[in-house]
Scaffold this motif. Sequence first.
Motif, PDB file in Angstrom:
ATOM      1  N   ALA A  26      18.031  -3.384  -7.813  1.00 13.45           N
ATOM      2  CA  ALA A  26      19.011  -2.601  -7.385  1.00 13.45           C
ATOM      3  C   ALA A  26      19.397  -1.117  -8.123  1.00 13.45           C
ATOM      4  O   ALA A  26      20.244  -0.527  -7.621  1.00 13.45           O
ATOM      5  CB  ALA A  26      20.353  -3.412  -7.623  1.00 13.45           C
ATOM      6  N   GLY A  27      18.478  -0.871  -9.063  1.00 10.31           N
ATOM      7  CA  GLY A  27      18.416   0.369  -9.817  1.00 10.31           C
ATOM      8  C   GLY A  27      18.228   1.530  -8.969  1.00 10.31           C
ATOM      9  O   GLY A  27      18.491   2.779  -9.176  1.00 10.31           O
ATOM     10  N   GLY A  28      17.200   1.369  -7.732  1.00 12.83           N
ATOM     11  CA  GLY A  28      17.048   2.420  -6.998  1.00 12.83           C
ATOM     12  C   GLY A  28      15.840   1.842  -5.804  1.00 12.83           C
ATOM     13  O   GLY A  28      15.270   1.212  -6.109  1.00 12.83           O
ATOM     14  N   LEU A  29      16.200   2.602  -4.788  1.00 13.45           N
ATOM     15  CA  LEU A  29      15.238   2.525  -3.563  1.00 13.45           C
ATOM     16  C   LEU A  29      13.950   3.317  -3.755  1.00 13.45           C
ATOM     17  O   LEU A  29      13.892   4.441  -3.724  1.00 13.45           O
ATOM     18  CB  LEU A  29      15.964   2.702  -2.229  1.00 13.45           C
ATOM     19  N   PRO A  30      12.645   2.847  -3.848  1.00 10.02           N
ATOM     20  CA  PRO A  30      11.600   3.482  -3.598  1.00 10.02           C
ATOM     21  C   PRO A  30      11.229   4.088  -2.328  1.00 10.02           C
ATOM     22  O   PRO A  30      11.967   3.782  -1.136  1.00 10.02           O
ATOM     23  CB  PRO A  30      10.497   2.387  -3.832  1.00 10.02           C
ATOM     24  N   LEU A  31      10.744   5.220  -2.427  1.00 11.31           N
ATOM     25  CA  LEU A  31      10.368   5.935  -1.480  1.00 11.31           C
ATOM     26  C   LEU A  31       9.625   5.220  -0.280  1.00 11.31           C
ATOM     27  O   LEU A  31       8.811   4.198  -0.732  1.00 11.31           O
ATOM     28  CB  LEU A  31       9.309   7.264  -1.739  1.00 11.31           C
ATOM     29  N   PRO A  32       9.492   5.349   1.041  1.00  7.82           N
ATOM     30  CA  PRO A  32       8.665   4.906   2.146  1.00  7.82           C
ATOM     31  C   PRO A  32       7.214   4.620   1.600  1.00  7.82           C
ATOM     32  O   PRO A  32       6.658   5.662   1.134  1.00  7.82           O
ATOM     33  CB  PRO A  32       9.094   5.498   3.336  1.00  7.82           C
ATOM     34  N   GLY A  33       6.552   3.602   1.708  1.00  6.42           N
ATOM     35  CA  GLY A  33       5.148   3.258   1.536  1.00  6.42           C
ATOM     36  C   GLY A  33       5.131   1.799   1.001  1.00  6.42           C
ATOM     37  O   GLY A  33       5.748   1.032   0.983  1.00  6.42           O
ATOM     38  N   ARG A  34       3.667   1.808   0.332  1.00  2.00           N
ATOM     39  CA  ARG A  34       3.421   0.455  -0.177  1.00  2.00           C
ATOM     40  C   ARG A  34       4.426  -0.076  -1.286  1.00  2.00           C
ATOM     41  O   ARG A  34       4.755  -1.362  -1.255  1.00  2.00           O
ATOM     42  CB  ARG A  34       1.993   0.252  -0.540  1.00  2.00           C
ATOM     43  N   CYS A  57      20.769  -2.591   1.385  1.00  2.00           N
ATOM     44  CA  CYS A  57      20.600  -2.412  -0.293  1.00  2.00           C
ATOM     45  C   CYS A  57      22.192  -2.773  -0.742  1.00  2.00           C
ATOM     46  O   CYS A  57      22.155  -3.207  -1.837  1.00  2.00           O
ATOM     47  CB  CYS A  57      20.316  -1.012  -0.759  1.00  2.00           C
ATOM     48  N   GLY A  58      23.113  -2.829   0.190  1.00  4.85           N
ATOM     49  CA  GLY A  58      24.313  -3.133  -0.538  1.00  4.85           C
ATOM     50  C   GLY A  58      24.547  -4.769  -0.890  1.00  4.85           C
ATOM     51  O   GLY A  58      25.160  -5.192  -1.721  1.00  4.85           O
ATOM     52  N   GLU A  59      23.669  -5.341   0.173  1.00  6.88           N
ATOM     53  CA  GLU A  59      23.542  -7.035   0.072  1.00  6.88           C
ATOM     54  C   GLU A  59      22.866  -7.296  -1.348  1.00  6.88           C
ATOM     55  O   GLU A  59      23.023  -8.054  -2.130  1.00  6.88           O
ATOM     56  CB  GLU A  59      23.029  -7.653   0.944  1.00  6.88           C
ATOM     57  N   LEU A 119      28.757   2.495  -9.224  1.00  2.00           N
ATOM     58  CA  LEU A 119      28.494   3.879  -8.556  1.00  2.00           C
ATOM     59  C   LEU A 119      27.226   4.536  -8.938  1.00  2.00           C
ATOM     60  O   LEU A 119      26.361   5.006  -8.020  1.00  2.00           O
ATOM     61  CB  LEU A 119      29.808   4.985  -9.319  1.00  2.00           C
ATOM     62  N   SER A 120      26.683   4.296 -10.143  1.00  2.00           N
ATOM     63  CA  SER A 120      25.186   4.881 -10.157  1.00  2.00           C
ATOM     64  C   SER A 120      24.266   4.220  -9.389  1.00  2.00           C
ATOM     65  O   SER A 120      23.577   4.784  -8.751  1.00  2.00           O
ATOM     66  CB  SER A 120      24.931   4.329 -11.763  1.00  2.00           C
ATOM     67  N   CYS A 121      24.496   2.431  -9.198  1.00  2.00           N
ATOM     68  CA  CYS A 121      23.545   2.088  -8.410  1.00  2.00           C
ATOM     69  C   CYS A 121      23.508   2.369  -6.837  1.00  2.00           C
ATOM     70  O   CYS A 121      22.741   2.571  -6.402  1.00  2.00           O
ATOM     71  CB  CYS A 121      23.844   0.491  -8.412  1.00  2.00           C
ATOM     72  N   LEU A 122      24.805   2.471  -6.425  1.00  2.00           N
ATOM     73  CA  LEU A 122      25.201   2.862  -4.932  1.00  2.00           C
ATOM     74  C   LEU A 122      24.261   4.429  -4.897  1.00  2.00           C
ATOM     75  O   LEU A 122      23.786   4.514  -3.726  1.00  2.00           O
ATOM     76  CB  LEU A 122      26.426   3.193  -4.777  1.00  2.00           C
ATOM     77  N   CYS A 123      24.444   5.248  -5.889  1.00  2.00           N
ATOM     78  CA  CYS A 123      23.848   6.384  -5.832  1.00  2.00           C
ATOM     79  C   CYS A 123      22.569   6.340  -5.476  1.00  2.00           C
ATOM     80  O   CYS A 123      21.649   7.136  -4.708  1.00  2.00           O
ATOM     81  CB  CYS A 123      24.435   7.499  -6.700  1.00  2.00           C
ATOM     82  N   GLY A 124      21.932   5.526  -6.442  1.00  2.00           N
ATOM     83  CA  GLY A 124      20.219   5.221  -6.403  1.00  2.00           C
ATOM     84  C   GLY A 124      19.819   4.727  -5.283  1.00  2.00           C
ATOM     85  O   GLY A 124      18.509   4.905  -4.922  1.00  2.00           O
TER      86      GLY A 124
END
Length: 356
Positions: free
Chosen positions: A198-206, A179-181, A289-294
């Motif tokens: 880059a706003g946030g990583l979804p939970l595992p799954g489809r 996600c950093g890249e 900072l907000s993106c990194l946290c997300g």
Amino acid sequence: MEREILRLGWRTDKETRVVSAGDLRGFCRDCGSRRVFLVADARVMSLHSQAVLRGVGDRLLGTFVMEASEKLKTPRTLQALWSELHRAGVSRNDIVLAVGGGIVLDVGAFAASTWMRGVRLVLAPTTLLAQVDACLGGKTAVNVGGVRNQAGTFYPADLVWICAEILTTLPEREYRCGCGEILKTAILSGSAELQEIAGGLPLPGRERTEWSRRAASACLAFKAGIVEADPEEKSDRILLNLGHTLGHALESATGFGLNHGEAVSLGILASSIMARRLGAPAGFTEEVLSCLCGLGLPVRLPRRITGLSRFLRRDKKARPEGTTWILPFGWGDCRPTLLSPDAEGELVAGALEEIS
């Protein structure tokens, strides 16, 4: 379903095809009668060896399996791989297939670029970081003396085979490493699509699998435009080093306790603080900072870091008069900035103090 997501031409007669597919079965479909030497990540083979070997079929000439550790990305490992290529009788007409994350791709591609002065190369990236960044661009490298990527070549692959589904077995920390890249590319490009990704990583799954597929396609399309125009980092390709000057130093100074994505993320945050002290809008650091946290990436150093200056001096962009840093002044506004040793020391110290 397979689809070609881009085709990248180089200033030689070589081109790189990037294919997105739902499995690994087709990565040797265009090999014809050529034999294949496999360089593979040990964990990937423990989980997916049947799929990998089924894709290679009866073309398999030999196998070199390695652990994905920066401490093993060394000339000694490269020498061991060369010995296996010699033992297997790999010729100029054969193919080196590297299956794994960035470490394995770096070593496998370095070997392919130097064996018989260059053999065909196929990459099957199996980490998010490798799929969104490391698989494209032609850089190969090994670490020397505990310093990242001190020796390497430029050698683009003939084919990159991306399977987002394989990421479902990736450990969560390694997933977030990529996600950093993605954030780096979003900042460089200023693309609304990449900012949303880059706003946030979804939970595992489809949903996460589709998110990964979108991220790889968008990131590689942006990177292709830069590396096609500047394959050997003579001008604009230096922008892709956003977060990496400090990131590489943090990796080395922690004995690779921080992985690449974590270190680059901290490097991006620190670079935004440095840019703010040179006049960038204060709110941009807060957006980073907000993106990194997300994305679940670190925003604080894990401990007090010592010895950074030694590794910063080893950076490939360092010159007697100073080092060129890529400083982000906003989305789509990253500026190569030459910092004298004194200015660099002051800005880096101030940024590290804020994230400690």
